[in-house]
Each structure stands twice: as structure tokens, then as C-alpha cells.
Design a protein around this motif. Structure first.
Motif, PDB file in Angstrom:
ATOM      1  N   ASP A  88      40.495  17.874  41.272  1.00 43.89           N
ATOM      2  CA  ASP A  88      41.255  16.638  41.422  1.00 43.89           C
ATOM      3  C   ASP A  88      42.152  16.777  42.656  1.00 43.89           C
ATOM      4  O   ASP A  88      43.026  17.643  42.694  1.00 43.89           O
ATOM      5  CB  ASP A  88      42.107  16.404  40.172  1.00 43.89           C
ATOM      6  CG  ASP A  88      42.888  15.100  40.210  1.00 43.89           C
ATOM      7  OD1 ASP A  88      42.898  14.423  41.260  1.00 43.89           O
ATOM      8  OD2 ASP A  88      43.500  14.770  39.187  1.00 43.89           O
ATOM      9  N   PRO A  89      41.932  15.941  43.684  1.00 48.40           N
ATOM     10  CA  PRO A  89      42.743  16.072  44.892  1.00 48.40           C
ATOM     11  C   PRO A  89      44.219  15.770  44.670  1.00 48.40           C
ATOM     12  O   PRO A  89      45.061  16.141  45.487  1.00 48.40           O
ATOM     13  CB  PRO A  89      42.120  15.070  45.869  1.00 48.40           C
ATOM     14  CG  PRO A  89      41.307  14.153  45.033  1.00 48.40           C
ATOM     15  CD  PRO A  89      40.962  14.875  43.765  1.00 48.40           C
ATOM     16  N   ALA A  90      44.562  15.130  43.560  1.00 50.43           N
ATOM     17  CA  ALA A  90      45.964  14.799  43.293  1.00 50.43           C
ATOM     18  C   ALA A  90      46.714  15.976  42.670  1.00 50.43           C
ATOM     19  O   ALA A  90      47.937  15.969  42.619  1.00 50.43           O
ATOM     20  CB  ALA A  90      46.046  13.595  42.365  1.00 50.43           C
ATOM     21  N   VAL A  91      45.984  16.994  42.216  1.00 53.79           N
ATOM     22  CA  VAL A  91      46.618  18.148  41.574  1.00 53.79           C
ATOM     23  C   VAL A  91      46.843  19.243  42.622  1.00 53.79           C
ATOM     24  O   VAL A  91      45.903  19.645  43.303  1.00 53.79           O
ATOM     25  CB  VAL A  91      45.735  18.683  40.423  1.00 53.79           C
ATOM     26  CG1 VAL A  91      46.323  19.941  39.828  1.00 53.79           C
ATOM     27  CG2 VAL A  91      45.546  17.619  39.367  1.00 53.79           C
ATOM     28  N   PRO A  92      48.088  19.708  42.766  1.00 53.51           N
ATOM     29  CA  PRO A  92      48.348  20.779  43.737  1.00 53.51           C
ATOM     30  C   PRO A  92      47.561  22.033  43.385  1.00 53.51           C
ATOM     31  O   PRO A  92      47.413  22.382  42.216  1.00 53.51           O
ATOM     32  CB  PRO A  92      49.847  21.035  43.619  1.00 53.51           C
ATOM     33  CG  PRO A  92      50.405  19.860  42.916  1.00 53.51           C
ATOM     34  CD  PRO A  92      49.301  19.286  42.088  1.00 53.51           C
ATOM     35  N   ARG A  93      47.023  22.684  44.406  1.00 53.74           N
ATOM     36  CA  ARG A  93      46.309  23.941  44.214  1.00 53.74           C
ATOM     37  C   ARG A  93      46.997  25.014  45.044  1.00 53.74           C
ATOM     38  O   ARG A  93      47.427  24.757  46.168  1.00 53.74           O
ATOM     39  CB  ARG A  93      44.853  23.812  44.656  1.00 53.74           C
ATOM     40  CG  ARG A  93      44.059  22.906  43.722  1.00 53.74           C
ATOM     41  CD  ARG A  93      42.644  22.795  44.163  1.00 53.74           C
ATOM     42  NE  ARG A  93      42.630  22.117  45.471  1.00 53.74           N
ATOM     43  CZ  ARG A  93      41.617  22.108  46.295  1.00 53.74           C
ATOM     44  NH1 ARG A  93      40.525  22.756  46.000  1.00 53.74           N
ATOM     45  NH2 ARG A  93      41.684  21.470  47.436  1.00 53.74           N
ATOM     46  N   PRO A  94      47.095  26.232  44.511  1.00 48.42           N
ATOM     47  CA  PRO A  94      47.729  27.317  45.271  1.00 48.42           C
ATOM     48  C   PRO A  94      47.000  27.560  46.587  1.00 48.42           C
ATOM     49  O   PRO A  94      45.783  27.452  46.672  1.00 48.42           O
ATOM     50  CB  PRO A  94      47.602  28.531  44.356  1.00 48.42           C
ATOM     51  CG  PRO A  94      47.377  27.969  42.992  1.00 48.42           C
ATOM     52  CD  PRO A  94      46.671  26.657  43.189  1.00 48.42           C
ATOM     53  N   LEU A  95      47.777  27.886  47.618  1.00 45.30           N
ATOM     54  CA  LEU A  95      47.193  28.177  48.925  1.00 45.30           C
ATOM     55  C   LEU A  95      46.584  29.568  48.962  1.00 45.30           C
ATOM     56  O   LEU A  95      45.706  29.847  49.763  1.00 45.30           O
ATOM     57  CB  LEU A  95      48.262  28.043  50.014  1.00 45.30           C
ATOM     58  CG  LEU A  95      48.840  26.643  50.188  1.00 45.30           C
ATOM     59  CD1 LEU A  95      49.983  26.670  51.187  1.00 45.30           C
ATOM     60  CD2 LEU A  95      47.774  25.666  50.623  1.00 45.30           C
ATOM     61  N   GLY A  96      47.078  30.455  48.113  1.00 42.04           N
ATOM     62  CA  GLY A  96      46.531  31.801  48.061  1.00 42.04           C
ATOM     63  C   GLY A  96      46.923  32.666  49.251  1.00 42.04           C
ATOM     64  O   GLY A  96      46.202  33.584  49.602  1.00 42.04           O
ATOM     65  N   VAL A  97      48.049  32.361  49.864  1.00 40.28           N
ATOM     66  CA  VAL A  97      48.509  33.149  51.002  1.00 40.28           C
ATOM     67  C   VAL A  97      49.234  34.384  50.485  1.00 40.28           C
ATOM     68  O   VAL A  97      50.185  34.274  49.724  1.00 40.28           O
ATOM     69  CB  VAL A  97      49.446  32.315  51.912  1.00 40.28           C
ATOM     70  CG1 VAL A  97      49.986  33.147  53.045  1.00 40.28           C
ATOM     71  CG2 VAL A  97      48.721  31.086  52.427  1.00 40.28           C
ATOM     72  N   ALA A  98      48.766  35.541  50.906  1.00 37.06           N
ATOM     73  CA  ALA A  98      49.395  36.793  50.481  1.00 37.06           C
ATOM     74  C   ALA A  98      50.665  37.037  51.287  1.00 37.06           C
ATOM     75  O   ALA A  98      50.724  36.728  52.471  1.00 37.06           O
ATOM     76  CB  ALA A  98      48.423  37.948  50.681  1.00 37.06           C
ATOM     77  N   ALA A 141      55.886  26.328  46.529  1.00 41.37           N
ATOM     78  CA  ALA A 141      55.132  25.260  47.191  1.00 41.37           C
ATOM     79  C   ALA A 141      53.731  25.134  46.601  1.00 41.37           C
ATOM     80  O   ALA A 141      53.121  24.063  46.672  1.00 41.37           O
ATOM     81  CB  ALA A 141      55.063  25.506  48.690  1.00 41.37           C
ATOM     82  N   ASP A 142      53.208  26.211  46.002  1.00 37.64           N
ATOM     83  CA  ASP A 142      51.871  26.166  45.416  1.00 37.64           C
ATOM     84  C   ASP A 142      51.765  25.163  44.275  1.00 37.64           C
ATOM     85  O   ASP A 142      50.673  24.724  43.945  1.00 37.64           O
ATOM     86  CB  ASP A 142      51.467  27.553  44.894  1.00 37.64           C
ATOM     87  CG  ASP A 142      51.078  28.510  45.991  1.00 37.64           C
ATOM     88  OD1 ASP A 142      50.885  28.065  47.143  1.00 37.64           O
ATOM     89  OD2 ASP A 142      50.958  29.717  45.707  1.00 37.64           O
ATOM     90  N   HIS A 143      52.872  24.834  43.662  1.00 37.75           N
ATOM     91  CA  HIS A 143      52.843  23.975  42.480  1.00 37.75           C
ATOM     92  C   HIS A 143      53.390  22.581  42.767  1.00 37.75           C
ATOM     93  O   HIS A 143      53.624  21.812  41.845  1.00 37.75           O
ATOM     94  CB  HIS A 143      53.637  24.627  41.345  1.00 37.75           C
ATOM     95  CG  HIS A 143      53.221  26.039  41.118  1.00 37.75           C
ATOM     96  ND1 HIS A 143      52.026  26.393  40.551  1.00 37.75           N
ATOM     97  CD2 HIS A 143      53.822  27.205  41.436  1.00 37.75           C
ATOM     98  CE1 HIS A 143      51.916  27.701  40.510  1.00 37.75           C
ATOM     99  NE2 HIS A 143      53.000  28.220  41.042  1.00 37.75           N
ATOM    100  N   LEU A 144      53.600  22.286  44.038  1.00 35.21           N
ATOM    101  CA  LEU A 144      54.162  20.992  44.423  1.00 35.21           C
ATOM    102  C   LEU A 144      53.174  20.201  45.260  1.00 35.21           C
ATOM    103  O   LEU A 144      52.370  20.786  45.992  1.00 35.21           O
ATOM    104  CB  LEU A 144      55.429  21.202  45.261  1.00 35.21           C
ATOM    105  CG  LEU A 144      56.602  21.908  44.593  1.00 35.21           C
ATOM    106  CD1 LEU A 144      57.678  22.215  45.623  1.00 35.21           C
ATOM    107  CD2 LEU A 144      57.160  21.044  43.483  1.00 35.21           C
ATOM    108  N   PRO A 145      53.254  18.881  45.198  1.00 36.61           N
ATOM    109  CA  PRO A 145      52.454  18.087  46.134  1.00 36.61           C
ATOM    110  C   PRO A 145      52.981  18.316  47.556  1.00 36.61           C
ATOM    111  O   PRO A 145      54.100  18.808  47.745  1.00 36.61           O
ATOM    112  CB  PRO A 145      52.670  16.643  45.670  1.00 36.61           C
ATOM    113  CG  PRO A 145      53.896  16.678  44.840  1.00 36.61           C
ATOM    114  CD  PRO A 145      54.047  18.069  44.299  1.00 36.61           C
TER     115      PRO A 145
END
Length: 85
Positions: A19-29, A48-52
Motif C-alpha cells: 500500500d503506497p499510503a503506508v510508510p515503509r522503513p528505508l532500511g538505512v543502516a 522517520a521510518d514510521h511516518l509519512p
């Protein structure tokens, strides 16, 4: 090799599209710096991973401010004593 792909089993459901409306983690280490204050500040980036996307600005500004404070604190710390003259 063959370019033909196997058909899914009959009745097998395809995984749902994200779902493009759901924030997804960027996975940046983030690599620890060894400075506890800086590491705590950088850990805030995970918020920021959990925010729009529109919520990222506040997090980035907060982290930027914390890093500026840490750098400014380096200017006020006394220098280590040098070798005796």
C-alpha cells in the motif's frame, strides 16, 4: 536456460501489493560513532521510518539540530593538555 516462468499453482493467491499510503522503513543502516550523544541523535532517524514523507522534515530538523549542538560543544571543551615544555 529457459525464459518461461512457471505458472502459480491453481488457487494460489498472489502476495498483496504494498500500500503506497503506508510508510515503509528505508532500511538505512547507521554505524555507531562511539559518541553516545551523537548515536542517540542519529537513532532518532529511525522515527522517520514510521511516518509519512511530510513527517520526515520534523525528524530531520531535530537530528540536524542535535548534531549541530554536538559539534558546537566541541568548540567549548577544553583542549587536552599538551606535552610539558
Amino acid at each position: 536456460m529457459s525464459d518461461v516462468t512457471a505458472d502459480p499453482a491453481p488457487g494460489a493467491a498472489e502476495p498483496p501489493a504494498p500500500d503506497p499510503a503506508v510508510p515503509r522503513p528505508l532500511g538505512v543502516a547507521r554505524t555507531p560513532t562511539g559518541d553516545a550523544e551523537v548515536d542517540r541523535t542519529l537513532a532518532r532517524l529511525a522515527d522517520a521510518d514510521h511516518l509519512p514523507a511530510e513527517g520526515h522534515v520534523e525528524v530531520y530538523e531535530d537530528v540536524h539540530g542535535g548534531l549541530r549542538e554536538a559539534l558546537s560543544a566541541l568548540d567549548v571543551r577544553p583542549a587536552p593538555p599538551g606535552p610539558p615544555r
